[in-house]
Design an enzyme around this catalytic site. Structure first.
Site, PDB file in Angstrom:
ATOM      1  CE  LYS A 106      -3.514   2.513   2.548  1.00 50.71           C
ATOM      2  NZ  LYS A 106      -4.567   2.443   3.560  1.00 50.71           N
ATOM      3  CE  LYS A 130      -6.034   1.997  -0.552  1.00 50.91           C
ATOM      4  NZ  LYS A 130      -6.520   2.014   0.811  1.00 50.91           N
ATOM      5  CB  SER A 148     -11.311   7.595  -3.421  1.00 51.37           C
ATOM      6  OG  SER A 148     -10.078   7.994  -2.835  1.00 51.37           O
ATOM      7  CE1 TYR A 202     -14.998   3.429  -2.797  1.00 49.44           C
ATOM      8  CE2 TYR A 202     -13.068   3.833  -4.175  1.00 49.44           C
ATOM      9  CZ  TYR A 202     -13.631   3.659  -2.933  1.00 49.44           C
ATOM     10  OH  TYR A 202     -12.835   3.691  -1.818  1.00 49.44           O
TER      11      TYR A 202
HETATM   12  C1  PBG Z   1      -7.012   3.638   5.436  1.00 47.59           C
HETATM   13  C2  PBG Z   1      -7.558   3.435   4.091  1.00 47.59           C
HETATM   14  C3  PBG Z   1      -7.428   4.357   3.046  1.00 47.59           C
HETATM   15  C4  PBG Z   1      -8.074   3.811   1.954  1.00 47.59           C
HETATM   16  C5  PBG Z   1      -8.598   2.578   2.329  1.00 47.59           C
HETATM   17  N1  PBG Z   1      -8.257   2.344   3.657  1.00 47.59           N
HETATM   18  C6  PBG Z   1      -6.845   5.708   3.020  1.00 47.59           C
HETATM   19  C7  PBG Z   1      -5.589   6.006   3.710  1.00 47.59           C
HETATM   20  O1  PBG Z   1      -4.689   5.182   3.798  1.00 47.59           O
HETATM   21  O2  PBG Z   1      -5.503   7.127   4.189  1.00 47.59           O
HETATM   22  C8  PBG Z   1      -8.172   4.488   0.631  1.00 47.59           C
HETATM   23  C9  PBG Z   1      -9.159   3.969  -0.337  1.00 47.59           C
HETATM   24  C10 PBG Z   1      -9.485   4.894  -1.441  1.00 47.59           C
HETATM   25  O3  PBG Z   1      -8.834   5.939  -1.637  1.00 47.59           O
HETATM   26  O4  PBG Z   1     -10.438   4.577  -2.174  1.00 47.59           O
HETATM   27  N2  PBG Z   1      -7.056   2.565   6.290  1.00 47.59           N
END
Ligand code: PBG
Length: 337
Positions: free
Chosen positions: A206, A261, A287, A326
């Site tokens: 991530k 991700k 997102s 989404y």
């Molecule tokens: C945090 C989390 C995030 C997302 C999923 N889980 C954001 C972050 O790490 O601040 C992002 C998902 C997205 O942007 O659609 N646990």
């Protein structure tokens, strides 16, 4: 055969265009296909009776519990195998340690229990991270001096969270926090509590990404300007080999599914992870990737459906076995027709 072209003699034996001449020829030789069973639908739920649209994510809302259940019914009817649930917690219930995460009556556990009661076959993926519950928006607990996100105390909290999610009925728990060693600890905690069948989908690679912006609007987990950066635990976008190390650690520790991700800007990572491990690989089209396509289409600069479909196909082609997106319900509806 020799061809006459503009007075020039051509002798071209290899003509790759031969198999692109018609839609049926293209269908016949197509290498990658997106299927409804590849899709996971991320959904937001809050403890309020009405839906609140997320401005930067057209078509996405923080849903009431009833509306969340309606979405689950839709997912089931469309044949989408799984939903991923993210809670949006009222500001007054958040604190520095995110203790509301452990309150059994919070909206996440209520939602998971309700979904499993009504739609037992639909897979529920519950996120394991503290960011929906912490006042500072971090995925973990801060050290005494507030200088860092503390790894080991956070992992303990995550283990409790994962066990509570499993107890509520989650089929899969998905640690999205990037603390070290959490997959192994969560596996042990789940097993000790008798949840041997609860699977772990690890957010293994991530990245510390700007593409999470709209999600943080949705969950209300924006990080202040002067605060500690999530780059102290999420991966540096410049690193590719490190993704393999991260993934291998999680596989060793018992992850059942690993994830990369974001997805679209990290297709090289998806491919190299796919080639490095044999367990299933998920990719999260986050997102910001979703918002980008909507924004460009709204301006009339990109064709919405074609861009959407191409973005998902590219993720699949890179090697993802499943995609959190989404776009899931609309794409599933298109695939059905
Ligand atoms: C945090 C989390 C995030 C997302 C999923 N889980 C954001 C972050 O790490 O601040 C992002 C998902 C997205 O942007 O659609 N646990």
């Amino acid at each position: 055969m020799r061809l006459q072209g503009d007075g020039v003699d051509l002798s071209i034996l290899q003509r790759p265009r031969r198999i692109r001449r018609s839609e049926n020829l293209r269908r016949l030789v197509r290498e990658t296909r997106l299927h409804t069973e590849d899709l996971i639908w991320p959904l937001f739920v809050h403890a309020i009776d009405t839906d609140h649209p997320v401005e930067s994510m057209p078509g996405v809302s923080r849903r009431s519990l009833d509306s969340l259940l309606a979405a689950c019914e839709e997912a089931q009817q469309l044949g989408i195998p799984a939903v991923a649930i993210f809670p949006c917690i009222e500001g007054s219930l958040k604190n520095t340690k995110g203790t509301y995460a452990h309150k059994d009556s919070n909206i996440l556990y209520r939602a998971v229990r309700e979904i499993k009661k009504r739609f037992p076959e639909l897979l529920v993926i519950a996120d394991v991270a503290l960011d929906p519950y912490t006042s500072h928006g971090h995925d973990g607990i801060l050290s005494e001096d507030g200088d860092s996100v503390e790894n080991d105390t956070t992992v303990e909290a995550l283990c409790r969270l994962a066990v509570q999610e499993a107890a509520a009925g989650a089929d899969i728990v998905a640690p999205s926090d990037m603390m070290d060693g959490r997959v192994g600890e969560i596996r042990r905690a789940l097993d000790a509590a008798g949840f041997h069948e609860t699977a772990i989908m690890s957010y293994a690679a991530k990245y510390s990404s700007a593409y999470y912006g709209p999600f943080r609007d949705a969950v209300g987990s924006q990080i202040g300007k002067d605060a500690i950066s999530k780059a102290t635990y999420q991966m540096d976008p410049a690193n590719a080999l490190e993704a393999i190390s991260e993934v291998l650690l999680d596989v060793e520790q018992g992850a059942d599914i690993v994830m990369v991700k974001p997805a679209g800007p990290y297709l090289d990572i998806i491919r190299s992870v796919r080639d490095a491990v044999t367990i299933p690989l998920a990719a999260y089209q986050v997102s910001g990737e979703y918002a980008q396509i909507h924004a460009a289409a709204k301006l009339g600069w990109l064709d919405y459906e074609r861009t959407r479909d191409e973005s998902l196909l590219a993720i699949k082609r890179a090697g993802a076995d499943m995609i959190l997106t989404y776009f899931a319900p609309e794409v599933a509806a298109r695939l059905r027709n």
